[in-house]
Design a protein around this motif. Structure first.
Motif, mmCIF file in Angstrom:
data_model
loop_
_atom_site.group_PDB
_atom_site.id
_atom_site.type_symbol
_atom_site.label_atom_id
_atom_site.label_comp_id
_atom_site.label_asym_id
_atom_site.label_seq_id
_atom_site.Cartn_x
_atom_site.Cartn_y
_atom_site.Cartn_z
ATOM 1 N N THR A 16 85.356 37.359 -48.708
ATOM 2 C CA THR A 16 84.473 38.149 -48.786
ATOM 3 C C THR A 16 83.182 37.817 -49.469
ATOM 4 O O THR A 16 82.073 38.295 -48.970
ATOM 5 C CB THR A 16 85.249 39.536 -49.704
ATOM 6 O OG1 THR A 16 86.305 39.922 -48.977
ATOM 7 C CG2 THR A 16 84.043 40.718 -49.503
ATOM 8 N N GLU A 17 83.397 36.819 -50.681
ATOM 9 C CA GLU A 17 82.068 36.399 -51.270
ATOM 10 C C GLU A 17 81.080 35.878 -50.045
ATOM 11 O O GLU A 17 79.867 35.954 -50.209
ATOM 12 C CB GLU A 17 82.334 35.682 -52.449
ATOM 13 C CG GLU A 17 81.234 35.348 -53.291
ATOM 14 C CD GLU A 17 81.640 34.717 -54.478
ATOM 15 O OE1 GLU A 17 80.817 34.662 -55.400
ATOM 16 O OE2 GLU A 17 82.837 34.243 -54.711
ATOM 17 N N ALA A 18 81.839 34.874 -49.315
ATOM 18 C CA ALA A 18 81.118 34.022 -48.146
ATOM 19 C C ALA A 18 80.243 35.009 -47.113
ATOM 20 O O ALA A 18 79.197 34.883 -47.044
ATOM 21 C CB ALA A 18 81.678 32.975 -47.701
ATOM 22 N N LEU A 19 81.028 35.919 -46.916
ATOM 23 C CA LEU A 19 80.563 37.059 -45.845
ATOM 24 C C LEU A 19 79.632 37.899 -46.434
ATOM 25 O O LEU A 19 78.504 38.122 -45.854
ATOM 26 C CB LEU A 19 81.769 37.968 -45.534
ATOM 27 C CG LEU A 19 82.826 37.353 -44.645
ATOM 28 C CD1 LEU A 19 83.997 38.240 -44.467
ATOM 29 C CD2 LEU A 19 82.267 37.400 -43.370
ATOM 30 N N ALA A 20 79.517 38.186 -47.837
ATOM 31 C CA ALA A 20 78.447 38.892 -48.512
ATOM 32 C C ALA A 20 77.075 38.248 -48.469
ATOM 33 O O ALA A 20 76.136 38.635 -48.113
ATOM 34 C CB ALA A 20 78.945 39.624 -49.891
ATOM 35 N N ALA A 21 77.114 36.702 -48.594
ATOM 36 C CA ALA A 21 76.032 35.988 -48.752
ATOM 37 C C ALA A 21 75.688 35.764 -47.284
ATOM 38 O O ALA A 21 74.266 35.909 -47.225
ATOM 39 C CB ALA A 21 76.550 34.595 -49.239
ATOM 40 N N LEU A 22 76.250 35.618 -46.322
ATOM 41 C CA LEU A 22 76.006 35.585 -45.021
ATOM 42 C C LEU A 22 75.178 36.954 -44.417
ATOM 43 O O LEU A 22 74.430 36.868 -43.388
ATOM 44 C CB LEU A 22 76.920 35.084 -44.264
ATOM 45 C CG LEU A 22 77.223 33.672 -44.063
ATOM 46 C CD1 LEU A 22 78.266 33.190 -43.273
ATOM 47 C CD2 LEU A 22 75.888 32.748 -43.801
ATOM 48 N N ALA A 23 75.530 38.186 -44.994
ATOM 49 C CA ALA A 23 75.077 39.204 -44.616
ATOM 50 C C ALA A 23 73.431 39.369 -44.841
ATOM 51 O O ALA A 23 72.786 40.328 -44.298
ATOM 52 C CB ALA A 23 75.745 40.421 -45.329
ATOM 53 N N ALA A 62 72.644 29.443 -53.117
ATOM 54 C CA ALA A 62 73.243 30.606 -52.884
ATOM 55 C C ALA A 62 74.565 30.196 -51.903
ATOM 56 O O ALA A 62 75.694 30.746 -52.224
ATOM 57 C CB ALA A 62 72.621 31.986 -52.761
ATOM 58 N N LEU A 63 74.238 29.709 -50.935
ATOM 59 C CA LEU A 63 75.112 29.530 -49.787
ATOM 60 C C LEU A 63 75.994 28.453 -50.340
ATOM 61 O O LEU A 63 77.293 28.441 -49.782
ATOM 62 C CB LEU A 63 74.389 28.848 -48.445
ATOM 63 C CG LEU A 63 73.770 30.029 -47.455
ATOM 64 C CD1 LEU A 63 73.009 29.566 -46.725
ATOM 65 C CD2 LEU A 63 74.696 31.193 -47.038
ATOM 66 N N ALA A 64 75.585 27.386 -51.240
ATOM 67 C CA ALA A 64 76.384 26.354 -52.003
ATOM 68 C C ALA A 64 77.475 27.164 -52.910
ATOM 69 O O ALA A 64 78.731 26.638 -52.819
ATOM 70 C CB ALA A 64 75.434 25.350 -52.482
ATOM 71 N N PRO A 99 89.096 46.341 -47.473
ATOM 72 C CA PRO A 99 88.071 47.117 -47.054
ATOM 73 C C PRO A 99 86.483 46.341 -47.436
ATOM 74 O O PRO A 99 85.703 46.889 -46.514
ATOM 75 C CB PRO A 99 88.038 48.472 -48.036
ATOM 76 C CG PRO A 99 89.415 48.483 -48.457
ATOM 77 C CD PRO A 99 90.021 47.120 -48.309
ATOM 78 N N ALA A 100 86.474 45.791 -48.325
ATOM 79 C CA ALA A 100 85.201 44.881 -48.746
ATOM 80 C C ALA A 100 84.890 43.929 -47.790
ATOM 81 O O ALA A 100 83.681 43.958 -47.258
ATOM 82 C CB ALA A 100 85.193 44.480 -50.213
ATOM 83 N N ALA A 101 85.968 43.198 -47.464
ATOM 84 C CA ALA A 101 85.977 42.367 -46.469
ATOM 85 C C ALA A 101 85.462 42.922 -44.981
ATOM 86 O O ALA A 101 84.711 42.358 -44.244
ATOM 87 C CB ALA A 101 87.030 41.352 -46.357
#
Length: 201
Positions: A16-23, A62-64, A99-101
């Motif tokens: 989820t953390e990576a998904l949020a970054a890519l949003a 942030a991506l790293a 849900p967050a993911a």
């Protein structure tokens, strides 16, 4: 998405953390550029994604932090001249099911769709000077399929196995006359006809 080609490098499963970054659209564009072009500095990314070099440097860090990019081998210490690379040849965002993911995945899919649309419109605006060999094979192809979920999964897996050997991080040496070509595949129940498949009375 899985592939039957066991000889290909696997996608890295991210959460989820990576998904949020890519949003964040700029971050999605940067990662896409690194996957397409190979290691690039923040300044080189800036000229492609429309952000300043300092902003790109911040986005790359942030991506790293979430494991999507890393400094390229032998990278310089200075942030703006340091080349970065994607940490894998592709990513799988199906790891988390909460849900967050789901919210983050929906956001990333929207960003991905807009990014692909923008790239296609840029291609259309610049198509005329391209050689006929490229314009003859480029364009949009759309199909309305009548399939079950299992059939769709199998079809996507088959297409994935055909396409992945040609992606830039896997096919490291471009053949003579080769170019980076973007192929976008979207598959979803048509909201205009969903639940209305029967014959008219």
């Amino acid at each position: 998405m899985t592939s039957d080609r066991s000889d290909l490098p696997p996608r890295r499963v991210v959460g989820t953390e990576a998904l949020a970054a890519l949003a964040v659209p700029a971050r999605f564009a940067i990662l896409d550029h690194l996957l397409s072009a190979g290691p690039r500095t923040a300044s080189q990314c800036a000229s492609v994604v429309g952000e300043s070099a300092s902003n790109c440097s911040w986005h790359l860090r942030a991506l790293a932090k979430v494991g999507l990019v890393e400094p390229a081998e032998g990278a310089a210490a200075d942030g703006r001249t340091r080349p970065w690379q994607a940490t894998a040849a592709g990513f799988d965002f199906s790891g988390d099911a909460g849900p967050a993911a789901r919210l983050a995945r929906t956001a990333v899919e929207g960003v991905s769709a807009q990014h692909a649309n923008d790239a296609f419109h840029r291609y259309l605006a610049r198509r005329d000077p391209l050689p006929d060999a490229w314009t003859d094979v480029s364009g949009a192809h759309e199909y309305a399929l009548d399939v079950t979920p299992d059939e769709l999964r199998a079809l996507i897996d088959q297409l994935d196995a055909l396409i992945r050997p040609y992606v830039r991080p896997i096919r490291k040496r471009s053949p003579e006359g080769g170019e980076i070509v973007h192929v976008t595949l979207r598959a979803f129940p048509d909201p205009g006809v969903r639940g209305d498949h029967g014959d008219a009375a």
